[in-house]
Design an enzyme around this catalytic site. Structure first.
Site, PDB file in Angstrom:
ATOM      1  NE  ARG B  54       0.215  36.663  31.400  1.00 42.64           N
ATOM      2  CZ  ARG B  54       0.996  35.606  31.278  1.00 42.64           C
ATOM      3  NH1 ARG B  54       0.576  34.427  31.645  1.00 42.64           N
ATOM      4  NH2 ARG B  54       2.204  35.723  30.781  1.00 42.64           N
ATOM      5  CB  THR B  55      -3.278  41.546  27.554  1.00 45.64           C
ATOM      6  OG1 THR B  55      -2.626  41.664  28.807  1.00 45.64           O
ATOM      7  CG2 THR B  55      -4.274  42.665  27.409  1.00 45.64           C
ATOM      8  CE  LYS B  83       3.581  47.191   3.683  1.00 43.66           C
ATOM      9  NZ  LYS B  83       2.207  47.054   3.164  1.00 43.66           N
ATOM     10  NE  ARG B 104      -0.024  45.037  25.966  1.00 41.68           N
ATOM     11  CZ  ARG B 104       0.269  44.197  26.953  1.00 41.68           C
ATOM     12  NH1 ARG B 104       1.317  43.409  26.866  1.00 41.68           N
ATOM     13  NH2 ARG B 104      -0.478  44.155  28.024  1.00 41.68           N
ATOM     14  CG  HIS B 132      -2.448  46.510  31.418  1.00 35.60           C
ATOM     15  ND1 HIS B 132      -3.480  46.275  30.546  1.00 35.60           N
ATOM     16  CD2 HIS B 132      -1.813  45.329  31.563  1.00 35.60           C
ATOM     17  CE1 HIS B 132      -3.459  45.000  30.190  1.00 35.60           C
ATOM     18  NE2 HIS B 132      -2.457  44.404  30.797  1.00 35.60           N
TER      19      HIS B 132
END
Lengths: 155, 306
Positions: B54-55, B83, B104, B132
């Site tokens: 969604r985000t 890495k 995120r 959030h």
């Protein structure tokens, strides 16, 4: 105890620092926090001494050593009422109350294992807050979690 | 003078009430016309170190409606983190390639740290269990839109109030708007005192319940969240409460006319599907509002809308 005796206890150092009014249960924490275990300077430790303020207190005298402000900040977390007495040539040159700073940087580890400071090379930063019961807590600048005094671990 | 230009958004409390209202105002403008091509020639980095549907899609849709370009990755597997690159190095590098970074990351506090090292503004799209803020803004937009105001509302927050980060941010933000809070949760998933303090400091009232049915007649908004089985130390405890937090259509009889049901999604079973056709169900429109709010935020931070 007479005033004279009290003064003698504090003034027994020629040069150095006296940390007074440490809660007895934290005297050895203070030694650890300040890294005095490894110090080569003469140190006198008294513990479970009678105190009007605290009931029982600890006192630490360190010869030929003066502390920077951020070093002393560290002990305010376990000994918020400690007194810092600086002595030069048997004279008390300053007597200050250790104060809890508004911010604590670098010296305390965040208790949240998922905090970025525990997973990347990031120095810790906390804001000192008081909860609604009047208890001191540290709020992490990064993860925003609030840590109680008993969770404090020094870096 | 409200100026959001070049300012990162990490936590909803980074914004004042006026700044929140400003973003919601700009979002209205995008709702009226989402295809405003004001981002042409801009490059937006979308760094998702953990998966999100969604985000991420909502942000990418917001950028593309405005004609901007997106670079980035959708999981840590395809980034150089794999890495062993530090977050700082990734952020400094991507700062060279973009005008703004949407991030995120599963580490709590990673977004704040990124904003301190980046040369471009950061929008936090979720940092672990911490914040959030764009979800919070779209929740506020949805509340404002359905109720005509954010002030003086009775808002019921239902479910896992202990661990739900969207709930925590929403409480922080709504505390600026004279909200009366109705907190419905199992005993073991009550709102933490570190969050309640925002309500207390604002001088507002909150009421705690364990039964969902108790709040339905009082609420202007019911904000449902999922009660997850893994949050319960004792599985028997979960069995006892799991059905108490399922909203069914029949329960809405006697609710206020203006009531709207919100949910950050994904829903599992906490809102029965028979609620979906009730005009009081608003959770899918709520997700749509996320695009307008994210358009508004990006435009404001890049100084393209004031």
């Amino acid at each position: 105890m007479s005033d004279k005796r009290k003064k003698l206890q504090v003034s027994a150092l020629k040069n150095g620092t006296v940390l007074d009014h440490i809660p007895s249960e934290h005297t050895f924490h203070v030694i650890k926090i300040l890294g005095l275990e490894n110090s080569k300077n003469p140190i006198y430790i008294g513990n479970h001494l009678e105190s009007n303020k605290l009931g029982r207190k600890g006192i630490i005298k360190i010869s030929d050593k003066y502390f920077a402000k951020d070093e002393i900040n560290k002990i305010s977390l376990v000994a918020p009422k400690a007194t810092l007495i600086e002595i030069k040539d048997y004279e008390v040159i300053s007597k200050t109350q250790v104060e809890i700073p508004e911010h604590i940087e670098k010296i305390v580890k965040c208790f949240n294992p998922k905090c970025v400071t525990n997973n990347q090379n990031v120095e810790t930063k906390f804001t000192v807050i008081t909860d609604h019961h009047g208890r001191m807590k540290l709020k992490c600048h990064y993860c925003e979690k609030t840590m109680a005094k008993e969770n404090i671990e020094f870096l | 003078m409200i100026n959001l230009k070049n300012r990162s958004l990490i936590s909803i409390t980074d914004y004042s009430k006026e700044e929140i209202l400003k973003v919601l105002d700009i979002a209205k403008d995008f709702e009226a016309d989402p295809r405003q091509r004001i981002l042409t020639g801009h490059v937006i980095a979308s760094l998702f170190f953990e998966p999100s549907t969604r985000t991420r899609l909502s942000f990418e849709s917001a950028v593309q409606y405005m004609g901007g370009s997106i670079i980035g990755f959708a999981s840590a597997d395809t980034s150089s983190q794999r890495k062993g690159e530090s977050l700082k190095d990734t952020i400094l590098t991507v700062s060279n390639y973009s005008d703004l970074i949407i991030m995120r990351n599963p580490m709590d506090g990673s977004a704040r740290f990124a904003s301190e090292v980046a040369k471009v503004p950061i929008i936090n799209a979720g940092d672990g269990a911490n914040q959030h803020p764009t979800q919070c803004l779209l929740d506020l937009y949805s509340i404002q839109k359905t109720q005509g105001t954010l002030d003086n509302l009775h808002i019921a927050l239902v479910g896992d109030l202990k661990y739900g980060r969207t709930v925590h941010s929403l409480v922080q933000a709504l505390s600026m708007f004279n909200t009366t809070f109705h907190l419905v949760s199992p005993e073991s998933l009550k709102l933490p005192s570190a969050v309640k303090i925002y309500i207390k400091n604002a001088g507002l009232e909150y009421y705690q319940y364990t039964e969902l049915s108790d709040v339905i007649p009082k609420a202007d908004i019911i904000y449902m969240t999922r009660v997850q089985q893994e949050r319960f130390p004792d599985p028997l405890e979960y069995e006892k409460v799991k059905n108490a937090y399922i909203l069914e259509n029949s329960m809405l009889d006697g609710s206020k006319e203006n009531l709207r049901i919100l949910h950050p999604l994904p829903r599992v079973n906490e809102i029965s599907e028979d609620v979906d056709d009730n005009p009081k169900a608003y959770y899918f429109q709520q997700a749509r509002n996320g695009v307008y709010v994210r358009q508004a935020l990006i435009a404001a931070i890049l100084g393209l809308k004031e």
